[in-house]
Design a protein around this motif. Structure first.
Motif, PDB file in Angstrom:
ATOM      1  N   UNK A  12      -4.182   0.244  -7.718  1.00 44.25           N
ATOM      2  CA  UNK A  12      -4.969   1.273  -6.349  1.00 44.25           C
ATOM      3  C   UNK A  12      -3.415   2.794  -6.909  1.00 44.25           C
ATOM      4  N   UNK A  13      -4.485   3.919  -6.637  1.00 42.95           N
ATOM      5  CA  UNK A  13      -3.300   4.779  -6.444  1.00 42.95           C
ATOM      6  C   UNK A  13      -2.540   4.815  -6.312  1.00 42.95           C
ATOM      7  N   UNK A  14      -1.975   4.309  -5.020  1.00 43.53           N
ATOM      8  CA  UNK A  14      -0.752   4.377  -3.878  1.00 43.53           C
ATOM      9  C   UNK A  14       0.036   3.315  -4.503  1.00 43.53           C
ATOM     10  N   UNK A  15      -0.396   2.665  -6.247  1.00 44.65           N
ATOM     11  CA  UNK A  15       0.859   1.943  -6.491  1.00 44.65           C
ATOM     12  C   UNK A  15       0.710   0.407  -6.713  1.00 44.65           C
ATOM     13  N   UNK A  16      -0.339   0.213  -5.182  1.00 43.49           N
ATOM     14  CA  UNK A  16      -0.273  -1.677  -4.857  1.00 43.49           C
ATOM     15  C   UNK A  16      -1.635  -2.269  -6.355  1.00 43.49           C
ATOM     16  N   UNK A  17      -0.961  -3.382  -6.915  1.00 46.15           N
ATOM     17  CA  UNK A  17      -0.873  -4.068  -7.754  1.00 46.15           C
ATOM     18  C   UNK A  17      -1.754  -5.241  -7.032  1.00 46.15           C
ATOM     19  N   UNK A  18      -2.744  -5.843  -7.943  1.00 51.02           N
ATOM     20  CA  UNK A  18      -2.890  -7.498  -6.745  1.00 51.02           C
ATOM     21  C   UNK A  18      -3.729  -7.854  -8.494  1.00 51.02           C
ATOM     22  N   UNK A  19      -2.599  -9.194  -8.277  1.00 53.81           N
ATOM     23  CA  UNK A  19      -4.212 -10.169  -9.184  1.00 53.81           C
ATOM     24  C   UNK A  19      -4.790 -11.487  -8.609  1.00 53.81           C
ATOM     25  N   UNK A  20      -6.032 -11.485  -8.499  1.00 55.53           N
ATOM     26  CA  UNK A  20      -6.893 -11.318  -7.930  1.00 55.53           C
ATOM     27  C   UNK A  20      -7.398 -13.338  -8.929  1.00 55.53           C
ATOM     28  N   UNK A  21      -7.366 -14.310  -7.905  1.00 57.24           N
ATOM     29  CA  UNK A  21      -7.806 -15.389  -9.815  1.00 57.24           C
ATOM     30  C   UNK A  21      -9.312 -15.372  -9.667  1.00 57.24           C
ATOM     31  N   UNK A  22      -9.888 -15.669 -10.256  1.00 62.59           N
ATOM     32  CA  UNK A  22     -11.630 -15.405 -10.466  1.00 62.59           C
ATOM     33  C   UNK A  22     -12.029 -16.480  -9.246  1.00 62.59           C
TER      34      UNK A  22
END
Length: 122
Positions: A12-22
Motif C-alpha cells: 500500500x501507498x503508506x508503506x504497509x505490506x501484507x502477505x495474505x495466504x491464499x
C-alpha cells in the motif's frame, strides 16, 4: 503472487505490506456465496488449505477479482478490505479457527454441498 508459498503479497501507498495466504483470502471471500445475504448467514468455508489463485484481475481502481482454483470467482476484494484482512490477520484467522471448532469441523473437512439456498448464484 507467490505460488510456491501460496501467498498474495499486497503493498500500500503508506508503506504497509501484507502477505495474505491464499486459503485465508478464500475463506474470507467477500462474495455472497461466502458471506450470505445478512448477519448470521455466513457459509463456513472448509477444505481450502490447498486452494491456489488461478488469476487476479483489476476491477477499476478500487478492487481486484480473485479467481481461485476451486472455481470460486465471485469475490471482489476492495483495497480497503485487503488492507483490513492484512492489518487484522491474526484476529480474523483466530475467529475463523474458533468458528471451525464450534461447528465441529477442521480446515480440511470437505465442504458440504449447498442445500436449499435460494440465491441465484449457484
Amino acid at each position: 503472487m507467490h505460488t510456491q508459498s501460496r501467498v498474495l503479497e499486497v503493498g500500500f501507498d503508506n508503506g504497509s505490506s501484507f502477505r495474505l495466504p491464499f486459503e485465508y483470502l478464500r475463506v474470507n471471500s467477500p462474495s455472497a456465496e461466502v458471506q450470505g445475504h445478512g448477519p448470521g448467514q455466513e457459509v463456513l468455508q472448509t477444505g481450502k488449505r490447498d486452494v491456489t489463485i488461478a488469476a487476479v484481475e483489476p476491477v477499476g481502481n478500487y478492487a481486484i477479482l480473485i479467481r481461485f482454483s476451486d472455481g470460486h470467482d465471485t469475490g471482489i476484494y476492495s483495497w480497503e478490505l485487503l488492507y483490513r484482512l492484512g492489518a487484522q490477520q491474526d484476529t480474523i484467522w483466530q475467529s475463523y479457527l474458533e468458528r471451525l471448532e464450534a461447528a465441529g469441523v477442521d480446515r480440511d473437512t470437505p465442504m458440504a454441498a449447498p442445500g436449499g439456498h435460494a440465491c441465484g448464484s449457484h
